[in-house]
Design a protein around this motif. Structure first.
Motif, PDB file in Angstrom:
ATOM      1  N   ASN A  71      -9.649 -18.298 -20.918  1.00  0.00           N
ATOM      2  CA  ASN A  71     -10.003 -19.324 -20.423  1.00  0.00           C
ATOM      3  C   ASN A  71     -10.608 -18.959 -19.178  1.00  0.00           C
ATOM      4  O   ASN A  71     -10.757 -19.670 -18.463  1.00  0.00           O
ATOM      5  CB  ASN A  71      -8.475 -20.195 -19.771  1.00  0.00           C
ATOM      6  N   THR A  72     -11.444 -18.697 -19.885  1.00  0.00           N
ATOM      7  CA  THR A  72     -12.770 -18.574 -18.514  1.00  0.00           C
ATOM      8  C   THR A  72     -14.290 -18.736 -18.359  1.00  0.00           C
ATOM      9  O   THR A  72     -14.223 -20.692 -18.694  1.00  0.00           O
ATOM     10  CB  THR A  72     -12.789 -17.098 -18.036  1.00  0.00           C
ATOM     11  N   TRP A  73     -15.449 -18.724 -18.216  1.00  0.00           N
ATOM     12  CA  TRP A  73     -16.488 -19.697 -18.243  1.00  0.00           C
ATOM     13  C   TRP A  73     -16.519 -19.358 -20.127  1.00  0.00           C
ATOM     14  O   TRP A  73     -16.452 -18.164 -20.329  1.00  0.00           O
ATOM     15  CB  TRP A  73     -17.612 -18.694 -17.547  1.00  0.00           C
ATOM     16  N   SER A  74     -17.657 -20.084 -20.021  1.00  0.00           N
ATOM     17  CA  SER A  74     -18.097 -20.113 -21.686  1.00  0.00           C
ATOM     18  C   SER A  74     -20.277 -20.139 -21.580  1.00  0.00           C
ATOM     19  O   SER A  74     -19.934 -21.336 -20.286  1.00  0.00           O
ATOM     20  CB  SER A  74     -17.836 -20.275 -22.866  1.00  0.00           C
ATOM     21  N   VAL A 116      -2.298  -4.109  -4.020  1.00  0.00           N
ATOM     22  CA  VAL A 116      -2.711  -2.653  -4.090  1.00  0.00           C
ATOM     23  C   VAL A 116      -2.340  -1.416  -3.177  1.00  0.00           C
ATOM     24  O   VAL A 116      -2.306  -0.757  -2.315  1.00  0.00           O
ATOM     25  CB  VAL A 116      -4.749  -3.544  -3.056  1.00  0.00           C
ATOM     26  N   GLU A 163      -2.660 -19.454 -14.529  1.00  0.00           N
ATOM     27  CA  GLU A 163      -3.691 -18.374 -14.589  1.00  0.00           C
ATOM     28  C   GLU A 163      -2.612 -17.537 -13.907  1.00  0.00           C
ATOM     29  O   GLU A 163      -3.123 -16.439 -13.964  1.00  0.00           O
ATOM     30  CB  GLU A 163      -4.786 -18.653 -13.710  1.00  0.00           C
ATOM     31  N   MET A 185       0.841  -1.378   0.277  1.00  0.00           N
ATOM     32  CA  MET A 185       0.320   0.456  -0.106  1.00  0.00           C
ATOM     33  C   MET A 185       0.958   1.594   0.219  1.00  0.00           C
ATOM     34  O   MET A 185       1.748   1.218   0.806  1.00  0.00           O
ATOM     35  CB  MET A 185      -1.551  -0.052   0.836  1.00  0.00           C
ATOM     36  N   ASN A 204     -21.948 -19.843  -5.470  1.00  0.00           N
ATOM     37  CA  ASN A 204     -21.189 -19.480  -4.599  1.00  0.00           C
ATOM     38  C   ASN A 204     -21.223 -19.486  -3.410  1.00  0.00           C
ATOM     39  O   ASN A 204     -20.422 -19.948  -2.642  1.00  0.00           O
ATOM     40  CB  ASN A 204     -20.669 -18.112  -5.245  1.00  0.00           C
ATOM     41  N   GLY A 221      -9.831 -17.610 -15.561  1.00  0.00           N
ATOM     42  CA  GLY A 221     -10.324 -18.249 -14.844  1.00  0.00           C
ATOM     43  C   GLY A 221     -11.428 -17.696 -14.051  1.00  0.00           C
ATOM     44  O   GLY A 221     -12.905 -17.342 -14.630  1.00  0.00           O
ATOM     45  N   GLY A 222     -11.058 -18.597 -13.084  1.00  0.00           N
ATOM     46  CA  GLY A 222     -12.306 -18.479 -12.224  1.00  0.00           C
ATOM     47  C   GLY A 222     -13.477 -19.521 -11.464  1.00  0.00           C
ATOM     48  O   GLY A 222     -13.711 -20.010 -12.196  1.00  0.00           O
ATOM     49  N   SER A 223     -14.352 -19.109 -10.570  1.00  0.00           N
ATOM     50  CA  SER A 223     -15.263 -19.853 -10.060  1.00  0.00           C
ATOM     51  C   SER A 223     -16.949 -18.621 -10.210  1.00  0.00           C
ATOM     52  O   SER A 223     -16.851 -17.961 -11.333  1.00  0.00           O
ATOM     53  CB  SER A 223     -14.905 -20.234  -8.782  1.00  0.00           C
ATOM     54  N   TYR A 224     -17.798 -18.988  -9.119  1.00  0.00           N
ATOM     55  CA  TYR A 224     -19.007 -18.489  -9.270  1.00  0.00           C
ATOM     56  C   TYR A 224     -19.008 -16.832  -8.856  1.00  0.00           C
ATOM     57  O   TYR A 224     -19.765 -16.751  -9.694  1.00  0.00           O
ATOM     58  CB  TYR A 224     -19.702 -19.416  -9.021  1.00  0.00           C
ATOM     59  N   GLY A 225     -18.035 -16.941  -8.330  1.00  0.00           N
ATOM     60  CA  GLY A 225     -17.788 -15.595  -8.029  1.00  0.00           C
ATOM     61  C   GLY A 225     -16.996 -14.447  -9.126  1.00  0.00           C
ATOM     62  O   GLY A 225     -18.008 -13.321  -9.408  1.00  0.00           O
ATOM     63  N   LEU A 250     -18.253 -15.583 -12.030  1.00  0.00           N
ATOM     64  CA  LEU A 250     -19.558 -15.505 -12.925  1.00  0.00           C
ATOM     65  C   LEU A 250     -19.665 -14.651 -12.674  1.00  0.00           C
ATOM     66  O   LEU A 250     -20.762 -14.129 -13.752  1.00  0.00           O
ATOM     67  CB  LEU A 250     -19.543 -16.868 -12.818  1.00  0.00           C
ATOM     68  N   SER A 251     -20.635 -14.389 -11.144  1.00  0.00           N
ATOM     69  CA  SER A 251     -21.529 -12.968 -10.679  1.00  0.00           C
ATOM     70  C   SER A 251     -20.889 -12.580 -11.846  1.00  0.00           C
ATOM     71  O   SER A 251     -21.444 -10.775 -11.738  1.00  0.00           O
ATOM     72  CB  SER A 251     -21.020 -13.260  -9.391  1.00  0.00           C
ATOM     73  N   SER A 265     -20.493 -24.041 -19.359  1.00  0.00           N
ATOM     74  CA  SER A 265     -18.971 -23.824 -19.111  1.00  0.00           C
ATOM     75  C   SER A 265     -17.185 -23.413 -18.539  1.00  0.00           C
ATOM     76  O   SER A 265     -17.659 -21.696 -18.510  1.00  0.00           O
ATOM     77  CB  SER A 265     -18.566 -24.761 -19.900  1.00  0.00           C
ATOM     78  N   ARG A 266     -16.665 -23.923 -17.628  1.00  0.00           N
ATOM     79  CA  ARG A 266     -15.679 -23.869 -17.278  1.00  0.00           C
ATOM     80  C   ARG A 266     -14.114 -24.561 -17.500  1.00  0.00           C
ATOM     81  O   ARG A 266     -14.272 -25.037 -17.994  1.00  0.00           O
ATOM     82  CB  ARG A 266     -15.627 -23.433 -15.268  1.00  0.00           C
ATOM     83  N   LYS A 267     -13.808 -23.342 -17.898  1.00  0.00           N
ATOM     84  CA  LYS A 267     -12.582 -23.358 -18.962  1.00  0.00           C
ATOM     85  C   LYS A 267     -12.511 -25.016 -20.543  1.00  0.00           C
ATOM     86  O   LYS A 267     -11.967 -25.580 -19.988  1.00  0.00           O
ATOM     87  CB  LYS A 267     -10.901 -24.488 -18.144  1.00  0.00           C
ATOM     88  N   SER A 295     -25.010 -17.508  -9.896  1.00  0.00           N
ATOM     89  CA  SER A 295     -23.894 -17.313  -9.620  1.00  0.00           C
ATOM     90  C   SER A 295     -23.577 -16.986  -8.330  1.00  0.00           C
ATOM     91  O   SER A 295     -22.939 -17.914  -7.326  1.00  0.00           O
ATOM     92  CB  SER A 295     -23.265 -16.134 -10.454  1.00  0.00           C
ATOM     93  N   TYR A 296     -24.367 -16.299  -7.599  1.00  0.00           N
ATOM     94  CA  TYR A 296     -24.096 -16.283  -6.260  1.00  0.00           C
ATOM     95  C   TYR A 296     -24.848 -17.373  -5.632  1.00  0.00           C
ATOM     96  O   TYR A 296     -24.092 -17.773  -4.094  1.00  0.00           O
ATOM     97  CB  TYR A 296     -25.030 -14.456  -5.807  1.00  0.00           C
ATOM     98  N   ALA A 306      -6.298  -5.958   1.986  1.00  0.00           N
ATOM     99  CA  ALA A 306      -5.662  -6.143   0.501  1.00  0.00           C
ATOM    100  C   ALA A 306      -4.319  -6.494   0.857  1.00  0.00           C
ATOM    101  O   ALA A 306      -3.781  -7.036   1.521  1.00  0.00           O
ATOM    102  CB  ALA A 306      -5.921  -4.353   0.812  1.00  0.00           C
ATOM    103  N   LEU A 325     -28.149 -14.963 -14.717  1.00  0.00           N
ATOM    104  CA  LEU A 325     -27.510 -15.854 -13.957  1.00  0.00           C
ATOM    105  C   LEU A 325     -26.414 -15.179 -12.918  1.00  0.00           C
ATOM    106  O   LEU A 325     -26.008 -15.574 -12.191  1.00  0.00           O
ATOM    107  CB  LEU A 325     -26.315 -14.812 -15.376  1.00  0.00           C
ATOM    108  N   SER A 326     -26.170 -13.544 -12.655  1.00  0.00           N
ATOM    109  CA  SER A 326     -25.370 -12.631 -11.031  1.00  0.00           C
ATOM    110  C   SER A 326     -26.180 -13.469 -10.012  1.00  0.00           C
ATOM    111  O   SER A 326     -25.336 -14.040  -9.526  1.00  0.00           O
ATOM    112  CB  SER A 326     -26.088 -11.094 -10.851  1.00  0.00           C
ATOM    113  N   SER A 330      -0.333  -6.800  -1.040  1.00  0.00           N
ATOM    114  CA  SER A 330       0.415  -5.809  -0.813  1.00  0.00           C
ATOM    115  C   SER A 330       1.057  -5.220  -1.660  1.00  0.00           C
ATOM    116  O   SER A 330       1.197  -4.348  -0.970  1.00  0.00           O
ATOM    117  CB  SER A 330       1.940  -6.862  -0.127  1.00  0.00           C
TER     118      SER A 330
END
Lengths: 159, 159, 159, 159
Positions: C126-129, C76, C19, B1, D117, C103-107, C109-110, D131-133, D113-114, C72, D109-110, C74
């Motif tokens: 290389n993330t969601w489709s 940021v 990633e 920071m 998650n 990449g990423g997961s459901y967070g 995606l939101s 689909s993911r990756k 996702s929530y 946060a 969709l949001s 280090s």
């Protein structure tokens, strides 16, 4: 929308025993008069008000700050799980047509502020009083006891 | 920071000309002392403080309530677009290490409440004063002028 | 407002090492091109992107979910403390003019959902489709590598 | 807490007539089985589901994005006024023990996702697939019709 009034009861989670008694009586009277009780869903004043309302067959809504319905006090019938922390204070007052404040600390004061900012009437039972730039602000409507507070809240709950 | 202090300046969007002058001087002094200014991003006290900070080469952050960066005043360098309305008041104060309140109405009072609830110091320049259950609450630290307000804020901005 | 573009980098807090390398290179390239990096402020992809940006002298903003700037990463420089949990995902994307998803997961995606709902361009590495009602949704713009992702994001960051 | 299950119904505000019929039947079946319906409180799928639930004597809760209960559809019995815009999508799903998604666009969709998650089961009726990756994500549990969707939701609504 069902023909009911929505009244928020706000106050601290560590009330005095006198404040808890007042909150419970406010809850009972709201239920007797057919109003739906809204609160922050946790302990202290919130729990006492819900307990009172439930004892008279009233409906209780708890708008919770955290991520789990398990945090609701056991008298909350409808837990709303917001996940937004203290920002849920805005939803507690905006969901009500009038607010009854009992004692309380800074969290309660944030709710009073939001209500007044939104034009929602606030009835106070031994709670905060405000001055702005040296002048008394009389927006919080005082009440001497639970019955008077509920009467005033229901009379003002018109929008 | 980065080695900077983050200070929030809060107040109404319709200040008196005297309040606007005070806000601008607060912004200038914050910038001179190397602090980063945080505010709600809109007009009035927020704009005057940002204008002052920018005139001295300071950094200004505006945490906006709505859905568009276009609502930011023209002195906001870093607009944060929250989309959460007045619930962003929580973020304005939580992002700061100390808060300077200038005048203000109920929105400002909600920010003062949130800051005090979070243990963040609040310095007041002719703003709200509070009593709880009939006793004066002295949590808002008074300042007589912009320089004193900034000095107190920076001294207390330790967490 | 300073003459900079604001680009969000989103992705999981437990990325693969590949990633993380991609995220760091995205951060570096954003800084080289003078953009300001916005992210959720925590670890994983967020931290790697901030690290990359800082290594090239870029500005990094972390919009945090919790109550403390201490959370946060280090790298940021400007921590925004929202206190609203995952609801801050909305602010992460709304504060950006384009979003790069790694990449990423459901967070994540939101956040993609919120961006697309707000008309903010999303570049995917290389993330969601997505398919809706059996039809492919091509709103996420694919990129093959960090440089291409940054170029596409900056070209689309016009609003 | 009353001995009821809380099920969210999510979907767009401009559904096809077929989707609206499905939503209404989902609402009816939830009410027949004694569940409380939670939704975002507005039109389209939300309104159709509330209409169905009310026709069978069910309880309907609308968690609204804006500042006024007047925005609720006319079948919402309990309007929660959050004032936090689309960030209320988090509250819609977190307040439910299972979610039924009907069609829908990026806002839906949001919410999906929530829910995923947060570990809240999602039942899908001709909605998004993910689909993911490059690998299919089968977290959304498909249902062929409203009765099956409600049965699956109630069976999974255990937390």
């Amino acid at each position: 929308m069902i023909n009911k009034k929505f009244i928020a009861v706000i106050g601290g989670n560590q009330p005095s025993s006198q404040e808890a008694k007042v909150a419970e009586e406010v809850g009972r009277e709201l239920a007797r008069q057919g109003a739906t009780l809204i609160c922050g869903g946790l302990g202290g004043v919130m729990e006492a008000a819900c307990k009172g309302a439930q004892s008279e067959g009233g409906v209780t809504i708890g708008i919770l700050p955290g991520d789990s319905r398990q945090a609701a006090n056991s008298y909350v019938q409808i837990p709303i799980v917001t996940g937004i922390g203290h920002a849920r204070n805005l939803a507690v007052v905006k969901s009500a047509q009038a607010v009854i404040a009992i004692g309380g600390s800074y969290g309660t004061l944030s709710e009073i502020s939001y209500a007044l900012n939104s034009g929602i009437p606030v009835i106070g039972l031994n709670t905060w009083s405000l001055s702005r730039k040296g002048h008394q602000d009389n927006s919080i409507i005082p009440a001497q006891n639970p019955i008077e507070a509920v009467d005033k809240a229901l009379n003002l709950a018109t929008s």
